[in-house]
Design a protein around this motif. Structure first.
Motif, PDB file in Angstrom:
ATOM      1  N   TYR A 140       0.853  -1.196   0.000  1.00 44.87           N
ATOM      2  CA  TYR A 140       0.000   0.000   0.000  1.00 44.87           C
ATOM      3  C   TYR A 140       0.890   1.247   0.000  1.00 44.87           C
ATOM      4  O   TYR A 140       0.900   2.034   0.957  1.00 44.87           O
ATOM      5  CB  TYR A 140      -0.918   0.005   1.223  1.00 44.87           C
ATOM      6  N   PRO A 141       1.651   1.468  -1.079  1.00 44.90           N
ATOM      7  CA  PRO A 141       2.607   2.585  -1.105  1.00 44.90           C
ATOM      8  C   PRO A 141       1.944   3.951  -1.014  1.00 44.90           C
ATOM      9  O   PRO A 141       2.612   4.945  -0.683  1.00 44.90           O
ATOM     10  CB  PRO A 141       3.325   2.398  -2.448  1.00 44.90           C
ATOM     11  N   GLU A 142       0.650   4.027  -1.302  1.00 50.21           N
ATOM     12  CA  GLU A 142      -0.045   5.313  -1.243  1.00 50.21           C
ATOM     13  C   GLU A 142      -0.370   5.746   0.183  1.00 50.21           C
ATOM     14  O   GLU A 142      -0.794   6.891   0.408  1.00 50.21           O
ATOM     15  CB  GLU A 142      -1.339   5.252  -2.068  1.00 50.21           C
ATOM     16  N   VAL A 143      -0.171   4.853   1.171  1.00 49.25           N
ATOM     17  CA  VAL A 143      -0.506   5.162   2.562  1.00 49.25           C
ATOM     18  C   VAL A 143       0.742   5.632   3.306  1.00 49.25           C
ATOM     19  O   VAL A 143       1.770   4.950   3.329  1.00 49.25           O
ATOM     20  CB  VAL A 143      -1.110   3.939   3.284  1.00 49.25           C
ATOM     21  N   GLU A 144       0.665   6.812   3.917  1.00 52.19           N
ATOM     22  CA  GLU A 144       1.745   7.350   4.744  1.00 52.19           C
ATOM     23  C   GLU A 144       1.703   6.681   6.122  1.00 52.19           C
ATOM     24  O   GLU A 144       0.631   6.614   6.752  1.00 52.19           O
ATOM     25  CB  GLU A 144       1.574   8.856   4.882  1.00 52.19           C
ATOM     26  N   VAL A 145       2.845   6.203   6.599  1.00 51.93           N
ATOM     27  CA  VAL A 145       2.905   5.456   7.855  1.00 51.93           C
ATOM     28  C   VAL A 145       3.763   6.214   8.860  1.00 51.93           C
ATOM     29  O   VAL A 145       4.845   6.713   8.524  1.00 51.93           O
ATOM     30  CB  VAL A 145       3.491   4.048   7.635  1.00 51.93           C
ATOM     31  N   ASP A 146       3.277   6.288  10.116  1.00 49.88           N
ATOM     32  CA  ASP A 146       4.120   6.794  11.186  1.00 49.88           C
ATOM     33  C   ASP A 146       3.917   5.935  12.434  1.00 49.88           C
ATOM     34  O   ASP A 146       3.147   4.975  12.433  1.00 49.88           O
ATOM     35  CB  ASP A 146       3.881   8.275  11.459  1.00 49.88           C
ATOM     36  N   TYR A 147       4.654   6.295  13.487  1.00 49.41           N
ATOM     37  CA  TYR A 147       4.652   5.507  14.721  1.00 49.41           C
ATOM     38  C   TYR A 147       4.553   6.449  15.920  1.00 49.41           C
ATOM     39  O   TYR A 147       5.193   7.520  15.936  1.00 49.41           O
ATOM     40  CB  TYR A 147       5.932   4.677  14.846  1.00 49.41           C
ATOM     41  N   VAL A 148       3.775   6.023  16.950  1.00 46.93           N
ATOM     42  CA  VAL A 148       3.657   6.783  18.196  1.00 46.93           C
ATOM     43  C   VAL A 148       3.668   5.806  19.371  1.00 46.93           C
ATOM     44  O   VAL A 148       2.927   4.820  19.360  1.00 46.93           O
ATOM     45  CB  VAL A 148       2.353   7.615  18.230  1.00 46.93           C
ATOM     46  N   HIS A 149       4.499   6.084  20.375  1.00 42.33           N
ATOM     47  CA  HIS A 149       4.453   5.303  21.605  1.00 42.33           C
ATOM     48  C   HIS A 149       3.081   5.470  22.255  1.00 42.33           C
ATOM     49  O   HIS A 149       2.470   6.545  22.183  1.00 42.33           O
ATOM     50  CB  HIS A 149       5.514   5.783  22.594  1.00 42.33           C
ATOM     51  N   VAL A 150       2.620   4.441  22.949  1.00 44.12           N
ATOM     52  CA  VAL A 150       1.277   4.491  23.526  1.00 44.12           C
ATOM     53  C   VAL A 150       1.156   5.588  24.578  1.00 44.12           C
ATOM     54  O   VAL A 150       0.092   6.217  24.707  1.00 44.12           O
ATOM     55  CB  VAL A 150       0.870   3.112  24.094  1.00 44.12           C
ATOM     56  N   ASP A 151       2.215   5.843  25.356  1.00 43.19           N
ATOM     57  CA  ASP A 151       2.126   6.921  26.343  1.00 43.19           C
ATOM     58  C   ASP A 151       2.062   8.279  25.659  1.00 43.19           C
ATOM     59  O   ASP A 151       1.308   9.169  26.089  1.00 43.19           O
ATOM     60  CB  ASP A 151       3.284   6.854  27.341  1.00 43.19           C
ATOM     61  N   ALA A 152       2.801   8.444  24.561  1.00 47.99           N
ATOM     62  CA  ALA A 152       2.699   9.683  23.798  1.00 47.99           C
ATOM     63  C   ALA A 152       1.323   9.825  23.149  1.00 47.99           C
ATOM     64  O   ALA A 152       0.801  10.937  23.020  1.00 47.99           O
ATOM     65  CB  ALA A 152       3.794   9.738  22.733  1.00 47.99           C
ATOM     66  N   MET A 153       0.728   8.703  22.750  1.00 48.65           N
ATOM     67  CA  MET A 153      -0.614   8.735  22.180  1.00 48.65           C
ATOM     68  C   MET A 153      -1.609   9.344  23.165  1.00 48.65           C
ATOM     69  O   MET A 153      -2.504  10.109  22.778  1.00 48.65           O
ATOM     70  CB  MET A 153      -1.046   7.327  21.784  1.00 48.65           C
ATOM     71  N   CYS A 154      -1.466   9.024  24.448  1.00 48.41           N
ATOM     72  CA  CYS A 154      -2.374   9.575  25.464  1.00 48.41           C
ATOM     73  C   CYS A 154      -2.211  11.079  25.602  1.00 48.41           C
ATOM     74  O   CYS A 154      -3.113  11.762  26.096  1.00 48.41           O
ATOM     75  CB  CYS A 154      -2.133   8.890  26.809  1.00 48.41           C
ATOM     76  N   PHE A 155      -1.077  11.604  25.170  1.00 50.11           N
ATOM     77  CA  PHE A 155      -0.856  13.054  25.148  1.00 50.11           C
ATOM     78  C   PHE A 155      -1.423  13.666  23.873  1.00 50.11           C
ATOM     79  O   PHE A 155      -2.140  14.674  23.899  1.00 50.11           O
ATOM     80  CB  PHE A 155       0.641  13.325  25.267  1.00 50.11           C
ATOM     81  N   HIS A 156      -1.107  13.051  22.729  1.00 51.37           N
ATOM     82  CA  HIS A 156      -1.505  13.632  21.442  1.00 51.37           C
ATOM     83  C   HIS A 156      -3.010  13.508  21.180  1.00 51.37           C
ATOM     84  O   HIS A 156      -3.601  14.389  20.548  1.00 51.37           O
ATOM     85  CB  HIS A 156      -0.750  12.946  20.300  1.00 51.37           C
ATOM     86  N   LEU A 157      -3.609  12.420  21.631  1.00 52.83           N
ATOM     87  CA  LEU A 157      -4.998  12.141  21.267  1.00 52.83           C
ATOM     88  C   LEU A 157      -5.958  13.256  21.683  1.00 52.83           C
ATOM     89  O   LEU A 157      -6.771  13.709  20.864  1.00 52.83           O
ATOM     90  CB  LEU A 157      -5.423  10.798  21.869  1.00 52.83           C
ATOM     91  N   PRO A 158      -5.891  13.763  22.919  1.00 51.22           N
ATOM     92  CA  PRO A 158      -6.823  14.844  23.271  1.00 51.22           C
ATOM     93  C   PRO A 158      -6.408  16.218  22.747  1.00 51.22           C
ATOM     94  O   PRO A 158      -7.270  17.082  22.574  1.00 51.22           O
ATOM     95  CB  PRO A 158      -6.824  14.818  24.799  1.00 51.22           C
ATOM     96  N   LEU A 159      -5.096  16.429  22.496  1.00 54.81           N
ATOM     97  CA  LEU A 159      -4.628  17.757  22.127  1.00 54.81           C
ATOM     98  C   LEU A 159      -4.576  17.981  20.626  1.00 54.81           C
ATOM     99  O   LEU A 159      -4.889  19.073  20.136  1.00 54.81           O
ATOM    100  CB  LEU A 159      -3.240  18.007  22.729  1.00 54.81           C
ATOM    101  N   THR A 160      -4.168  16.953  19.879  1.00 50.26           N
ATOM    102  CA  THR A 160      -4.065  17.089  18.416  1.00 50.26           C
ATOM    103  C   THR A 160      -4.659  15.870  17.722  1.00 50.26           C
ATOM    104  O   THR A 160      -3.964  15.147  16.996  1.00 50.26           O
ATOM    105  CB  THR A 160      -2.588  17.273  17.984  1.00 50.26           C
TER     106      THR A 160
END
Length: 378
Positions: free
Chosen positions: A209-229
Motif C-alpha cells: 500500500y505505497p499510497e498510505v503514509e505510515v508513522d509511529y507513536v508510543h502508547v504513552d505519547a498517544m495519550c498526550f496527542h490524542l486529546p490535544l491534536t
C-alpha cells in the motif's frame, strides 16, 4: 425479493436491555423505511443467566455461529466475580469467532459537547483498529503461593505474525479508503520483542500500500496527542491492551462512553461479527432511563453497513447525530429525555425518511463496506 438477515441479540446486563431495546426500535423503523427484514433470535446471556445456570459462551456458541451478525448490549454485574463474564463470554466469543479487528470510530459529532477546549468536529475524525484476539487478553497466566506474602503472579502476552498481519492489512485497506494515513501505536522501546514484530509486519504489509503514509507513536505519547491534536490521526492500528485503553480515552474526547461504538469484525466470513457500544453495564443506573442509547444505536448502524444496507446505515447514523446535537447534556438525567424517549426520537426520524445524511458526509460506514465480508446465513 425482500432481503432478510438472521441476527442474534444479546441484551446482557444492567443498562444493556434498555439501550438494545432502543436499537431494535430503530431497526424496526429502518426495516419499514428501507424494505429489508431481520430474523432476530434473543439469547439470555449475562449475569442472571450465569447465576441461574452456570452457563457461559459454550452454551450458545453453536446457535450464534449460524447468524449473520450479533448485536450486543453489555455484560457485567457486581454479584459475579470480575473476569468470569468478561473472559468466559466476551473474550471467548471474540477468539472462537475470530473477530480479529475491533474497530472503534473516534468522531466528534456536531453539537456534541467535549471536555477538550476548542475542539471541533473537523479536527476529530479517526478510526482506531485494535487487534482483538491476542496480546495480554489470551488469558494465559498463573499464580503461585496465592494468599501468602510470597504470592507471585505471571501474565503472558501473545503476539503472532499471522494475527498481527491480518489486522494490519485490514487497517491499511481502511486507510486507503480514507485519508491514506496509518499510525502504529505500541511501546517498542520497552516491549522490544513484541514491538519489533509489530513494526516489521507494518513495514512488510505497507509495501503493498505505497499510497498510505505510515508513522509511529508510543502508547504513552498517544495519550498526550490524542486529546490535544486528534487531527494528527486517521487510522490507528494497535495491540489488544493498548487499544482497549486508548479507545476509552477517545470516547471521552468524543463526548463520553454513551456516544462511542464498536465493531468486532470476523475478517474472512467464517463466523459472525459482533457490534456493541463500548460502555459497561452501569448497574447503578439500570432501569432509571438515564442511559444514553446512542452508542448502541450507532452499533446498529455499523451492523447495517456490514450487512450491506448502506442507505439504512447512513440514515440511522445521521438520525442519531441529529438527536445528539439537540440534547442539552449527555450525562445522567441531564439529557433532557429518558433512554426510551431518545430511542423513539431517532426511530421516528428514520421511519419518516427525515435523516439528514449531510450531517455525516464522510461516514465510516461507506468505508467499511466490503472490507469485512458479511456472512451468509446457515
Amino acid at each position: 425479493m425482500t432481503k432478510s438477515y438472521a441476527i442474534a441479540v444479546l441484551p446482557g446486563d444492567g443498562i444493556g436491555p434498555e439501550v438494545v431495546g432502543c436499537a431494535l426500535d430503530v431497526l424496526d423503523a429502518a426495516e419499514e423505511r428501507y424494505g429489508f427484514r431481520t430474523e432476530r433470535s434473543t439469547f439470555a446471556a449475562g449475569a442472571n443467566h450465569y447465576l441461574e445456570t452456570g452457563e457461559l459462551f459454550d452454551a450458545v456458541e453453536a446457535q450464534l455461529r449460524d447468524k449473520e451478525a450479533i448485536l450486543f448490549g453489555s455484560m457485567g454485574d457486581p454479584r459475579v466475580t470480575p473476569g468470569i463474564l468478561e473472559r468466559g463470554f466476551i473474550l471467548e466469543m471474540r477468539q472462537r469467532f475470530q473477530q480479529a479487528a475491533n474497530v472503534r470510530p473516534v468522531r466528534l459529532y456536531p453539537g456534541v459537547p467535549t471536555p477538550i477546549a476548542d475542539l471541533t468536529p473537523e479536527r476529530c475524525e479517526m478510526v482506531i483498529v485494535r487487534e482483538n484476539t491476542e496480546g495480554a487478553y489470551v488469558g494465559r497466566g498463573s499464580t503461585v503461593h496465592a494468599g501468602t506474602p510470597n504470592a507471585v503472579a505471571m501474565q503472558e502476552s501473545l503476539n503472532t505474525r499471522a494475527g498481527i498481519e491480518r489486522v494490519v492489512d485490514f487497517a491499511f485497506r481502511l486507510a486507503v479508503g480514507r485519508r491514506r494515513r496509518l499510525t502504529l501505536c505500541h511501546k517498542t522501546n520497552i516491549l522490544v520483542a513484541a514491538g519489533q514484530l509489530w513494526q516489521q509486519v507494518v513495514a512488510d504489509v505497507g509495501e503493498r500500500y505505497p499510497e498510505v503514509e505510515v508513522d509511529y507513536v508510543h502508547v504513552d505519547a498517544m495519550c498526550f496527542h490524542l486529546p490535544l491534536t486528534p487531527e494528527r490521526f486517521d487510522v490507528v492500528v494497535t495491540d489488544n491492551l493498548f487499544g482497549d485503553i486508548i479507545t476509552d480515552l477517545g470516547a471521552v474526547i468524543q463526548g463520553g462512553l454513551g456516544v462511542a461504538t464498536s465493531a468486532n469484525l470476523n475478517l474472512d466470513g467464517s463466523a459472525p461479527s459482533m457490534f456493541e457500544a463500548i460502555h459497561g453495564s452501569a448497574p447503578d443506573i439500570a432501569g432509571k432511563g438515564w442511559a444514553n442509547p446512542a452508542g448502541a444505536i450507532l452499533s446498529l448502524a455499523l451492523m447495517l453497513g456490514h450487512l450491506g444496507e448502506g442507505e439504512a446505515a447512513r440514515a440511522v447514523e445521521a438520525a442519531t447525530v441529529e438527536v445528539l446535537g439537540s440534547l442539552p447534556a449527555l450525562a445522567g438525567a441531564g439529557m433532557g429525555a429518558t433512554t426510551a424517549e431518545l430511542g423513539a426520537r431517532i426511530a421516528a426520524i428514520v421511519r419518516d425518511g427525515r435523516a439528514d445524511t449531510g450531517l455525516v458526509p464522510d461516514s465510516l460506514l461507506g468505508v467499511l463496506a466490503g472490507l469485512a465480508p458479511s456472512r451468509p446465513a446457515g
